[in-house]
Design a protein around this motif. Structure first.
Motif, mmCIF file in Angstrom:
data_model
loop_
_atom_site.group_PDB
_atom_site.id
_atom_site.type_symbol
_atom_site.label_atom_id
_atom_site.label_comp_id
_atom_site.label_asym_id
_atom_site.label_seq_id
_atom_site.Cartn_x
_atom_site.Cartn_y
_atom_site.Cartn_z
ATOM 1 N N UNK D 2 44.031 42.285 41.017
ATOM 2 C CA UNK D 2 43.741 43.651 40.603
ATOM 3 C C UNK D 2 42.886 43.616 39.340
ATOM 4 N N UNK D 3 41.748 44.319 39.397
ATOM 5 C CA UNK D 3 40.848 44.390 38.254
ATOM 6 C C UNK D 3 40.784 45.831 37.761
ATOM 7 N N UNK D 4 41.067 46.003 36.484
ATOM 8 C CA UNK D 4 40.922 47.327 35.879
ATOM 9 C C UNK D 4 39.497 47.443 35.355
ATOM 10 N N UNK D 5 38.794 48.487 35.773
ATOM 11 C CA UNK D 5 37.453 48.711 35.248
ATOM 12 C C UNK D 5 37.484 50.006 34.452
ATOM 13 N N UNK D 6 37.067 49.880 33.189
ATOM 14 C CA UNK D 6 37.207 51.012 32.271
ATOM 15 C C UNK D 6 35.863 51.664 31.989
ATOM 16 N N UNK D 7 35.752 52.916 32.389
ATOM 17 C CA UNK D 7 34.647 53.748 31.934
ATOM 18 C C UNK D 7 34.850 53.944 30.430
ATOM 19 N N UNK D 8 33.759 54.077 29.671
ATOM 20 C CA UNK D 8 33.909 54.234 28.224
ATOM 21 C C UNK D 8 33.843 55.686 27.784
ATOM 22 N N UNK D 9 33.454 56.581 28.677
ATOM 23 C CA UNK D 9 33.410 57.992 28.283
ATOM 24 C C UNK D 9 34.415 58.797 29.092
ATOM 25 N N UNK D 10 34.530 60.064 28.766
ATOM 26 C CA UNK D 10 35.585 60.878 29.376
ATOM 27 C C UNK D 10 35.134 61.612 30.634
ATOM 28 N N UNK D 11 33.940 61.284 31.098
ATOM 29 C CA UNK D 11 33.398 62.002 32.254
ATOM 30 C C UNK D 11 33.856 61.350 33.551
ATOM 31 N N UNK D 12 34.699 62.056 34.286
ATOM 32 C CA UNK D 12 35.290 61.489 35.508
ATOM 33 C C UNK D 12 34.239 61.095 36.543
ATOM 34 N N UNK D 13 33.166 61.850 36.595
ATOM 35 C CA UNK D 13 32.142 61.535 37.590
ATOM 36 C C UNK D 13 31.547 60.158 37.340
ATOM 37 N N UNK D 14 31.428 59.801 36.075
ATOM 38 C CA UNK D 14 30.916 58.473 35.765
ATOM 39 C C UNK D 14 31.927 57.411 36.190
ATOM 40 N N UNK D 15 33.201 57.697 35.953
ATOM 41 C CA UNK D 15 34.238 56.755 36.381
ATOM 42 C C UNK D 15 34.152 56.507 37.882
ATOM 43 N N UNK D 16 33.953 57.567 38.598
ATOM 44 C CA UNK D 16 33.888 57.440 40.057
ATOM 45 C C UNK D 16 32.647 56.633 40.475
ATOM 46 N N UNK D 17 31.534 56.897 39.812
ATOM 47 C CA UNK D 17 30.310 56.144 40.124
ATOM 48 C C UNK D 17 30.504 54.663 39.825
ATOM 49 N N UNK D 18 31.112 54.391 38.707
ATOM 50 C CA UNK D 18 31.364 53.002 38.316
ATOM 51 C C UNK D 18 32.311 52.344 39.324
ATOM 52 N N UNK D 19 33.308 53.086 39.734
ATOM 53 C CA UNK D 19 34.265 52.542 40.703
ATOM 54 C C UNK D 19 33.570 52.165 42.014
ATOM 55 N N UNK D 20 32.711 53.065 42.469
ATOM 56 C CA UNK D 20 32.005 52.778 43.724
ATOM 57 C C UNK D 20 31.085 51.574 43.570
ATOM 58 N N UNK D 21 30.430 51.503 42.438
ATOM 59 C CA UNK D 21 29.570 50.349 42.187
ATOM 60 C C UNK D 21 30.404 49.066 42.168
ATOM 61 N N UNK D 22 31.538 49.115 41.497
ATOM 62 C CA UNK D 22 32.401 47.938 41.414
ATOM 63 C C UNK D 22 32.870 47.491 42.797
ATOM 64 N N UNK D 23 33.158 48.468 43.662
ATOM 65 C CA UNK D 23 33.642 48.141 45.004
ATOM 66 C C UNK D 23 32.617 47.325 45.789
ATOM 67 N N UNK D 24 31.342 47.567 45.503
ATOM 68 C CA UNK D 24 30.301 46.815 46.218
ATOM 69 C C UNK D 24 30.409 45.320 45.948
ATOM 70 N N UNK D 25 30.838 44.983 44.747
ATOM 71 C CA UNK D 25 30.884 43.573 44.363
ATOM 72 C C UNK D 25 32.236 42.938 44.640
#
Lengths: 242, 242, 242, 242, 242, 242
Positions: D2-25
């Protein structure tokens, strides 16, 4: 070709020693002219003395009558090279840089070993300015008090060899540069003690100067442009005093 | 406290300009003594002249009668600091280093902008020796011929501002150091043009010198040991000529 | 002028010690306002704590009512300087950088000596970011366990002096920086032991901050631009908690 | 794992984008948990915001209930990695370092290209601290005003590709790192424009984190020792506010 | 995916050991193909041998029939990576660089510890070329004579652990890289002795290679362009000899 | 003395050109023996070819019957020097390093200018390994397509001179190194265009090799130890094929 080699202090015996050392490296067609400054300190062991010597050397070389093809500056870690290059245009080889360049051709890492710790800072400065510090793994001096060093040259020699061995074993130096114009006699001893090549700055500088002359190269006018015409009070120093 | 500020050339008008600039930075209890070398070049634009000036400055500061607490060396990129530190022990602040230290306190990257390209190499050498080159992103000079620069100071000012803007926009400099003791008047103009802080070496050096004195600090005797007693022919230069 | 000096931990006694140390360096016209963060760790000994302290310091300085001319960040090796510069525009002097700048003005090479090895990595990071690591010849800590250090301050002092002597003798340091805001009392002892200048970050930073203010300089807006207007949840931290 | 990936800002949409990007790898056995700080700025564009975000990320990751094997810090050029490593012991991969490491595996020289110039200084700081700046030949940003960039994402994309082409042609970059967590979508476009590999920090970091976990490695306790027990007021921030 | 891992010497037992080590790191979907050069030295301990091995490895990998996705070069400090990248385009991971990259992800400073001093120079060269030398605080070897090392592997192990402890305690290494493809078995022992993470190059390289493949990345054609068509006598070496 | 100069490719015409160039620099007592590898590429333009050439050169020099005093490796940016030094013990001078050393003796900063961009990375690697990259301000190539360059040598010459002028004017190079063994003919043209010294690697290397021999120096056995006795399959390559 004619190479002027400048002792940086006013002690004639050192000039003669440097001249003899230079002759060992000079090719058959090379004339070596060794000069002694007409003023300055009897030995150069610090920055104040080194700046004074730099001017005294420029003053003395400016008084050389015959044309010459290169200048060797025979003070380890001393100032003056850039000024000589500006004044005379010919290649000017500082023995500090010469030793480091030659060391770099023979191995990966080199160390400088000398007697007096107080000279290490200036040596380091020259190597940094020349862009040659990166592969210098250590600058080592014996930690004997000055008086003891001077009273007992054999002790000094043993201590220098000890530091050289440390430079090879601990600092991983592949080549040892002897950090003093007057140390040439120790090279063989240090080489035996360390089994790595030992570079003496004077012979290295004479060899490099000959090579530069033979290749038809000169000091870069971009780095060392000839001085502009202007009023300079008290120059040449000896001339203005006469 | 008393701070000696040494002009590096023999032009009294420059000494006076430097003195006035220094006064702007000096605190109320600080006496500024500006001195002019008694020999050397009327302006310093190269290494030959810089070495001569270094000796002339040491010679002149040695002739100061009153006790002093610090020395400021007011030549951008010039030699001599280490010798002054050895001779006098007090803090010696070179305006090149001073400007770079102050720049480093204000931003990440800095640039040096000056008029004559021929001085850039020496400035770079000083910054390398001082270990301050790492965050120096560029050394820029106007590319006007010397005569044009001298004939038209306004043009020079505009060109310097142009180079400063390039340093900020292209090289990502956060701070501009003006690379000449005589440029202090341009600081405001360059700051307007670039919107970043502009550092003048003379005021920076005076401020730093005061700080060092107030902190009770002196030049390190390990880096700059006092000269050993020995025979030095022709020193002090003026004394030996008198 | 008014200088805000920020302790990085929540221990009032440390704030008071830092304030007294700062007063030693402050000129007659300088008011020193020492502040303590309202949250965060009681001592800062690692990056987690350092980041938290950085925010606590920003939060606390933002609550200062009077106008101020500069900020001193009184944590050796700690985070926060860049944020303070962005928020307040005035010069912000970190004691780590201050010590290294002052050391560089006094000698060629310097060393940092502190008590706890675990803080060395962060100190090194700060020096690297500031472009001041090149002339740092060593970072040394006593190797005593923490509890022993704390139980016996005299032992700690002796061990720090021992490391300083090693830094001078082995690493060729010309100047020693004491790597902890609370070590100022040791300076004299270490100077006696080593015979080289010893720099305390707090007094160095106060002196430099005064100089920057007197020179009319500010933090570079290119390096540390003012924050853009935006939604920031939970800021200021204390305000949002109130 | 399990890998925790932390967005650095409070914008949920960015968190979701980062999550999807992370899933690719992420490999098949890897669970990616993307988290959003509960306080801090809605976007991070400077050091003040970055320090606040560092604390907010540590606070948020400390609140993760499930055990995890690694943390990815998804802010390009942002603070916090060392604190996370101290708190959790597991490997912590910062996307800035991840991009630079991967770039170094693919070519000699790399460049970072991003949209806002104001973020370049912080990126440079992170690369310097990580010892990865040596082979970074340039940090480039579009020079569009922020508002224009935001109003016209296509224009931003074209400008970023233009800068990438300059980085390859002028600065001799062999690999381009996209300097922003939200730029992943541009990789293909920039690769077409430059014909060199383009590295996105988020996918690089997820890949490296998986590798470290699989190799059974942890953050070095010498570099990032676990915090000592002590009184920390206001931590965890959210807990203390609740 | 299929990863070719190339032993650099002709000793099949080493190839098998490397293969088994690689399998520990390889993910479930990864096929590891270990190859042995058909000519060259039985062990590689210097530059002459390393250059010969580089060609032998390129020759051998060129003879692999199946398509492959990445190459791991399993010689610590050995030549050849750039040539493999040019020939095959796929990611090529050298175990020296791999170990250093992974070490950099785990701590600030790392050291390389190996058995034979004569290999240190080459390792240093590889790290310099890769831009990874900056955070390498030491390269250490046991100082046992070769024959003793070979006669007594346990002694070698103890001595390597001793050097690793010195690297941590004296040189402040946060991570130890084992500097030899055949040392993987020692990792646990060294980790116990030092309490810091220990990185083995082979497993590190396999993990990184998998990551690069999964991210769809290739070697940069700008750094490692495919060879142009031309006459090459005696290539492939084995083919031309057959 | 006898100096072996090794062409790195199999094209006899290049060997002859290199030999003639070497003769210009050789002193009266020096015999130059130019050799051509018996296998390898007809021109070397990348790392794969460079590694193959390194082995072919070692193979060819090992076949020289007469005793020799030094070896010159006549491929700019090519591999092999360390292997030659290990095999033969005598000084081995690589033309890349030779040019950079000579440039360093003539000015502060130098640039390398060559025709094909694809060779710049390897040149940079060699300069980094040699510790000579610090004062290299730029590596420049014409950006003409290869075919055009080859079709029109005059155009190539003009473009190289243009790049040299840029190196001097924009990058502040004081000296230009021609980055290709076959470019010697251009030196005069480039010197006229730039007014700074232009260094050709082949003549520089021959001059330096003579100097090293005359000084009685050899390659450091610490850096380049003689190979240990062991089984080496397929060596010498030509011998094993015969």
């Amino acid at each position: 070709m004619r190479i002027v080699i400048a002792n940086v202090n006013t002690t004639e015996a050192v000039t003669e020693a440097v001249r003899q050392q230079a002759m060992k490296a000079a090719g058959p067609g090379t004339e070596v002219v060794a000069v002694t400054p007409s003023f300055g300190p009897e030995s150069v062991e610090g920055s104040f003395e080194s700046y004074l010597a730099a001017v005294a050397v420029m003053d003395r070389v400016a008084a050389v009558r015959e044309p010459f093809d290169a200048v060797v500056l025979a003070g380890f870690g001393e100032h003056g090279k850039e000024g000589l290059a500006e004044l005379f245009g010919v290649p000017v080889v500082d023995i500090t840089e010469a030793a480091a360049h030659v060391a770099g051709l023979l191995g990966r890492n080199y160390a400088v070993v000398t007697s007096l710790r107080r000279t290490l800072g200036q040596i380091e400065d020259r190597l940094r300015v020349a862009g040659l510090a990166e592969r210098c793994v250590s600058l080592r001096a014996t930690d004997l008090p000055v008086l003891e060093l001077e009273a007992d040259p054999d002790l000094a020699a043993r201590r220098i060899a000890e530091q050289a061995v440390q430079a090879v074993d601990v600092d991983r130096a592949d080549v040892i540069c002897l950090g003093c114009a007057g140390m040439a006699g120790l090279a063989e001893h240090v080489e035996e003690a360390t089994s790595v090549p030992v570079v003496d700055g004077v012979t290295a500088a004479v060899g490099l100067a000959e090579t530069l002359v033979r290749l038809g190269l000169r000091s870069s006018p971009s780095a060392y442009p000839a001085p502009r015409r202007k009023t300079i009070t008290g120059w040449p120093v000896t001339g203005s005093r006469a």
